[in-house]
Design an enzyme around this catalytic site. Structure first.
Site, PDB file in Angstrom:
ATOM      1  CG  ASP A 182      -1.911  -5.926   0.373  1.00  0.00           C
ATOM      2  OD1 ASP A 182      -0.804  -5.942  -0.197  1.00  0.00           O
ATOM      3  OD2 ASP A 182      -2.453  -6.940   0.850  1.00  0.00           O
ATOM      4  CG  ASP A 238      -2.820 -10.688   2.522  1.00  0.00           C
ATOM      5  OD1 ASP A 238      -2.094  -9.675   2.584  1.00  0.00           O
ATOM      6  OD2 ASP A 238      -2.938 -11.383   1.500  1.00  0.00           O
TER       7      ASP A 238
END
Length: 166
Positions: free
Chosen positions: A137, A119
């Site tokens: 995401d 991330d």
């Protein structure tokens, strides 16, 4: 939406996700932070062994990792079947399913290759931080919203009509 178009969209999301993650892994050390909009948005490097928003990230269990891989494979299979069977005229649903397919596949690849998902997008206001996320995401969330929108708009006749309406 045509199946081929949906598959191209899923592939584009997958490639964008993997390219951005590779760039972050290549250019950012574990503690790198690049402020883009002070007080709102920055780039970071976070490797999440859990699922969305850091759930299960504290569990170092091999069983948890295996469960997450199996759930991802199941979700990808389900979305693939839904995408294959979806009506070509349901554009929002087709687009949403394509986004979910590309994003879920991108995160699964990370989990299989690294045991964790990379991330790097960090949104915050003051001391409040949204958990770091990535392109996959984002695609999954936007895709889920598009599918939900499509479901809500698909059957206007099923909505409750006022009394006395024919």
């Amino acid at each position: 939406m045509k199946r081929a178009t949906s598959l191209w969209i899923a592939l584009a999301i997958l490639l964008a996700d993997q390219a951005t993650k590779a760039l972050v892994l290549r250019r950012f050390a574990d503690d790198t932070t690049v402020t883009i909009l002070p007080g709102l948005f920055r780039l970071v490097r976070v490797e999440n062994p859990g699922i969305a928003f850091g759930l299960f990230s504290e569990s170092g269990s091999v069983w948890t990792s295996l469960m997450l891989v199996l759930l991802s494979v199941g979700a990808i299979a389900l979305v693939g079947v839904l995408l294959w069977q979806s009506c070509p005229s349901a554009r929002a649903a087709g687009l949403g399913l394509a986004l979910i397919l590309g994003g879920a596949t991108g995160n699964l690849i990370d989990r299989l290759l690294r045991g964790r998902v990379v991330d790097f997008l960090d949104v915050y206001v003051g001391s409040y931080h949204w958990p770091a996320f990535n392109v996959a995401d984002s695609a999954i969330c936007i895709g889920a919203a598009a599918v939900l929108w499509s479901l809500l708009m698909a059957h206007p006749a099923r909505r409750q009509q006022p009394k006395g309406a024919a």
